[in-house]
Enzyme design. Sequence first.
Site, PDB file in Angstrom:
ATOM      1  N   HIS A 122       0.841  -1.208   0.000  1.00 32.96           N
ATOM      2  CA  HIS A 122       0.000   0.000   0.000  1.00 32.96           C
ATOM      3  C   HIS A 122       0.878   1.262   0.000  1.00 32.96           C
ATOM      4  O   HIS A 122       0.587   2.246  -0.691  1.00 32.96           O
ATOM      5  CB  HIS A 122      -0.878   0.048   1.260  1.00 32.96           C
ATOM      6  CG  HIS A 122      -1.902  -1.043   1.362  1.00 32.96           C
ATOM      7  ND1 HIS A 122      -1.869  -1.994   2.364  1.00 32.96           N
ATOM      8  CD2 HIS A 122      -2.990  -1.327   0.614  1.00 32.96           C
ATOM      9  CE1 HIS A 122      -2.904  -2.808   2.223  1.00 32.96           C
ATOM     10  NE2 HIS A 122      -3.602  -2.435   1.172  1.00 32.96           N
ATOM     11  N   SER A 154      -2.914  -7.953   2.858  1.00 35.77           N
ATOM     12  CA  SER A 154      -3.476  -7.843   4.212  1.00 35.77           C
ATOM     13  C   SER A 154      -3.896  -9.220   4.715  1.00 35.77           C
ATOM     14  O   SER A 154      -3.888  -9.488   5.914  1.00 35.77           O
ATOM     15  CB  SER A 154      -4.695  -6.915   4.205  1.00 35.77           C
ATOM     16  OG  SER A 154      -4.336  -5.653   3.672  1.00 35.77           O
TER      17      SER A 154
HETATM   18  P1  AMP Z   1      -6.597  -3.599  -0.603  1.00 37.17           P
HETATM   19  O1  AMP Z   1      -6.410  -2.841   0.662  1.00 37.17           O
HETATM   20  O2  AMP Z   1      -6.212  -5.043  -0.522  1.00 37.17           O
HETATM   21  O3  AMP Z   1      -7.953  -3.370  -1.230  1.00 37.17           O
HETATM   22  O4  AMP Z   1      -5.557  -2.980  -1.635  1.00 37.17           O
HETATM   23  C1  AMP Z   1      -5.535  -1.593  -1.896  1.00 37.17           C
HETATM   24  C2  AMP Z   1      -4.603  -1.320  -3.050  1.00 37.17           C
HETATM   25  O5  AMP Z   1      -3.304  -1.795  -2.738  1.00 37.17           O
HETATM   26  C3  AMP Z   1      -5.034  -2.054  -4.337  1.00 37.17           C
HETATM   27  O6  AMP Z   1      -4.841  -1.183  -5.445  1.00 37.17           O
HETATM   28  C4  AMP Z   1      -4.084  -3.220  -4.368  1.00 37.17           C
HETATM   29  O7  AMP Z   1      -3.850  -3.711  -5.671  1.00 37.17           O
HETATM   30  C5  AMP Z   1      -2.829  -2.615  -3.776  1.00 37.17           C
HETATM   31  N1  AMP Z   1      -1.937  -3.665  -3.269  1.00 37.17           N
HETATM   32  C6  AMP Z   1      -2.257  -4.661  -2.401  1.00 37.17           C
HETATM   33  N2  AMP Z   1      -1.202  -5.478  -2.210  1.00 37.17           N
HETATM   34  C7  AMP Z   1      -0.184  -4.985  -2.975  1.00 37.17           C
HETATM   35  C8  AMP Z   1       1.166  -5.391  -3.223  1.00 37.17           C
HETATM   36  N3  AMP Z   1       1.701  -6.466  -2.651  1.00 37.17           N
HETATM   37  N4  AMP Z   1       1.903  -4.643  -4.070  1.00 37.17           N
HETATM   38  C9  AMP Z   1       1.377  -3.550  -4.679  1.00 37.17           C
HETATM   39  N5  AMP Z   1       0.122  -3.119  -4.485  1.00 37.17           N
HETATM   40  C10 AMP Z   1      -0.657  -3.818  -3.646  1.00 37.17           C
END
Ligand code: AMP
Length: 285
Positions: free
Chosen positions: A37, A186
């Site tokens: 993130h 997460s």
């Molecule tokens: P989330 O909180 O899981 O909905 O993710 C929020 C944003 O963070 C989304 O655009 C995800 O694609 C990005 N994201 C989650 N994990 C990663 C990671 N390991 N590397 C890069 N971006 C990530």
Amino acid sequence: MKVSTTIADTRAAIAKARAEGARIGFVPTMGALHVGHLSLVERSAREADFTVMSIFVNPLQFAPTEDLSRYPRPLEEDERLASEAGVALLFRPGVAEMYGAHRTITVTAGSLGSRWEGKSRPGHFDGVLTVVAKLFNIVQPDVAVFGQKDLQQAALVRAMVHDLDMPLAIAVSPVVREPDGLALSSRNRYLSPDDRRRATLLSRALREVRERFDAGERSVHALEEAGKRIVATESGVELDYLAVIDQRTFENPDVAESGNSAIIAARVGSTRLIDNMTLGRNDQD
Ligand code: AMP
């Protein structure tokens, strides 16, 4: 860092920044922040002057059987990490603020949203696009940053912005991984020590596909079988799908080409994980 929980306060803070000439960057998340993130915040800082992050665990994108109620919500730690990363405004609404009474409209993801993740999680992408459309209307960013980790989600957001003529740019940032290859998520917090070790199988299978592609294999069937054989080496990892796809349509070609992606989803113990790697371009992973 300013923290807001209402749409009105969020709009007011952003209007002030915009009046001062700031370009607005936006990073939507569900919280339980990790370095993946934070890499999106860094990207936003390169593209904009004032970064807004949202943290909202969106009930619309979870099926009744999924992990909505146990999804991690470490509020104080998230606030500290966002602030240290340079977020200017953290928008953390409750469900009632985002979804009041008399709500009838949802965004429909269409055919691109019915494959792979969309097939395994019916309604998921309609929920994602509906909340992202709302957040875009609240924040009205110049640029929004998404992670390549959720490749199909990023493709759908791009398609929505294009098809509905939304006036902003979308940036997609590379997958951030642990040293052993596991993509940060997460949901990795749910993994037992044994499952954490098994979880490296996802990136190992994708690497196998990519290495075979680099060695000249172009049959999508052969590439997919090679990846699946890696997954089959461990018990306790239940494969949902492993496929080579066109990054724009998410359809399966017969013959792989550079710029296609290998995508994977698997359940490790009770935790469902996803990952992907681009074929033929080693700069991204
Ligand atoms: P989330 O909180 O899981 O909905 O993710 C929020 C944003 O963070 C989304 O655009 C995800 O694609 C990005 N994201 C989650 N994990 C990663 C990671 N390991 N590397 C890069 N971006 C990530």
